[in-house]
Design an enzyme around this catalytic site. Structure first.
Site, PDB file in Angstrom:
ATOM      1  CB  CYS A  54      -0.976  -0.036   1.167  1.00  0.00           C
ATOM      2  SG  CYS A  54      -2.318   1.160   0.973  1.00  0.00           S
TER       3      CYS A  54
ATOM      4  CG  HIS B 277      -3.265  -3.442   3.550  1.00  0.00           C
ATOM      5  ND1 HIS B 277      -2.262  -2.876   4.309  1.00  0.00           N
ATOM      6  CD2 HIS B 277      -3.854  -2.428   2.885  1.00  0.00           C
ATOM      7  CE1 HIS B 277      -2.266  -1.563   4.121  1.00  0.00           C
ATOM      8  NE2 HIS B 277      -3.210  -1.267   3.258  1.00  0.00           N
TER       9      HIS B 277
ATOM     10  CD  GLU C 156      -0.647  -5.500   6.152  1.00  0.00           C
ATOM     11  OE1 GLU C 156      -0.442  -6.048   5.058  1.00  0.00           O
ATOM     12  OE2 GLU C 156      -0.995  -4.308   6.268  1.00  0.00           O
TER      13      GLU C 156
END
Lengths: 173, 275
Positions: free
Chosen positions: B92, B222, B224
């Site tokens: 990002c 994302h 994670e």
């Protein structure tokens, strides 16, 4: 009819201008300007009643100018804004996204609400201030170098892949 | 390389995903340290095996997302390490920094050849947060240390950005396809440039691009935030939705890894030489 442009600035110091200036000082200590200002720049296309129409739009839409924290003026009155120093050489550069949802969506809103303008183009106006004594061409070349980001270590304010820059705003200031 | 690979997570002022990223790395069997942007000497001395620039809003996205962070001194070191072939992932805002650093697509060293421009969606502008589905480009899967274990299926991941539209200059558009790593698609894997499948108007439906070697990957979604299955939304269509149902039935919902883990597992396997 013609286009009418306004500039909008924060009443408080502009954090983006401060960060840009500190970055310039760090990476271009020899050529950085003595002052840097940042404005939102709104170009209203063919407002039917000129400044009167634009005045009406600005007072109606607080997303354009929030009077609690922002101040505005027509572009040719920019030197009257607080903080401008007449003794300096000022060079302005407009940075505009080549494709810009914000301008498109505001244009749609104005048309829907019969706001008497054909459209609007939103940009950022950066004003570089140089201490007296510098040649205009030298200052202009520095502005271009500092603005157009072509390499990681070259330029900051505009990515030419997605943004265009315009120095013609010079003639208005 | 150390016995356990160490991945450095670089924290800029305004980064806000560094701890999730560190946890994802550790849960994938690797070691991780967070280095602040002004700890370039510590970073150099730590000799990481890989680098991640996490998501967030470095320098409050002032001037342009990623532009100021790209000029930071710590990026000199990251730049030279990536040029030496060490794995580097930008997530990002990290992807925005990599683009503004000229590390991706990286056709000419250090030259900025693409942009992550403001989302371009008819009728709205600004920040967009939603789940998307992704295809992995086959070449990218073959050469990138971040994608080796991503499999053949469609990957659901969350996005959250205002400036995520990959753009190339006219003369470079023909080359962009070679840099494709992830592309937006629907839950069946069918690509489309229409919203919401392509959520930001990105050229060629690109969600991630890489350099020619594949060691540098810039991705807008994302991973994670989808490391565990429980992080996925309920009623997700497609293969991963089925996995949610299965894990519920088997009682393993809380401990089953999600689609985001594939990116970190790929790196761990890369270091083990399992690809």
């Amino acid at each position: 009819m013609g286009n009418t442009s306004i500039v909008v600035s924060l009443k408080a110091p502009d954090p983006a201008a401060i960060t840009a200036m500190s970055t310039f000082r760090r990476i271009y200590p020899e050529t950085c300007p003595d002052s840097l200002e940042r404005y939102d720049y709104w170009c209203f296309m063919n407002p039917r009643r000129g400044r009167e129409t634009v005045n009406g739009i600005v007072s109606r839409y607080h997303d354009i100018v929030n009077p609690n924290k922002q101040t505005w003026t027509f572009i040719d009155d920019i030197n009257k804004l607080a903080g401008s120093d007449d003794s300096m050489l000022w060079i302005g550069v407009l940075v505009t996204d080549i494709i810009d949802s914000v301008s498109e969506n505001w244009t749609a809103i104005f048309r829907r609400n019969c706001c008497e303008v054909e459209g609007v183009l939103c940009s950022v106006l950066w004003r570089f201030g140089f201490a007296p004594g510098i040649a205009f061409d030298t200052a202009r070349n520095r502005v271009l170098d500092l603005t157009v980001s072509t390499y990681r270590d070259h330029g900051l304010l505009a990515n030419p892949v997605s943004q265009k820059i315009d120095l013609s705003v010079l003639s208005l200031i | 390389m150390k016995s356990v690979p160490m991945v450095a997570v670089i924290q800029f002022p305004g980064s806000n995903c560094e701890y999730e990223t560190k946890r994802a790395i550790k849960n994938s069997g690797m070691d991780s340290f967070i280095y602040r942007w002004n700890q370039w000497q510590e970073l150099r001395d730590g000799q990481p095996d890989a680098y991640i620039l996490p998501g967030g809003f470095s320098f409050q996205d002032r001037v342009r997302a990623g532009a100021v962070a790209a000029k930071e001194r710590i990026m000199d070191l990251v730049f030279s390490e990536a040029a030496d072939g060490k794995p580097l992932l930008g997530i990002c805002n990290g992807a925005q920094i990599l683009v503004e650093s000229g590390l991706v697509p990286g056709w000419e060293r250090g030259r900025i050849e693409s942009a992550l421009a403001a989302n371009h969606i008819n009728g709205r502008s600004g920040y967009l947060s939603r789940w998307v589905f992704l295809n992995v480009a086959s070449k990218a899967q073959r050469i990138s240390p971040w994608l080796g274990k991503t499999g053949n299926g469609v990957i659901p991941l969350p996005i959250a950005h205002a400036e995520g539209r990959f753009v190339f200059s006219e003369e470079n558009r023909g080359r962009a396809l070679n840099s494709a790593a992830l592309t937006y698609c629907d839950e069946e894997g069918i690509e489309s440039s229409d919203y919401p499948i392509n959520p930001n108007g990105s050229f060629l439906n690109l969600a991630a691009i890489m350099n020619d070697r594949g060691n540098v990957l810039a991705m807008m979604p994302h991973p994670e935030r989808a490391f565990w299955l429980w992080q996925l939304p309920p009623f997700l269509p497609g293969e991963w939705g089925d996995r949610i149902d299965q894990s519920f039935r088997s009682g393993s919902y809380a401990v089953t890894k999600g689609p985001g883990s594939l990116f970190f597992t790929s790196l761990a396997d890369y270091f083990r030489g399992e690809r």
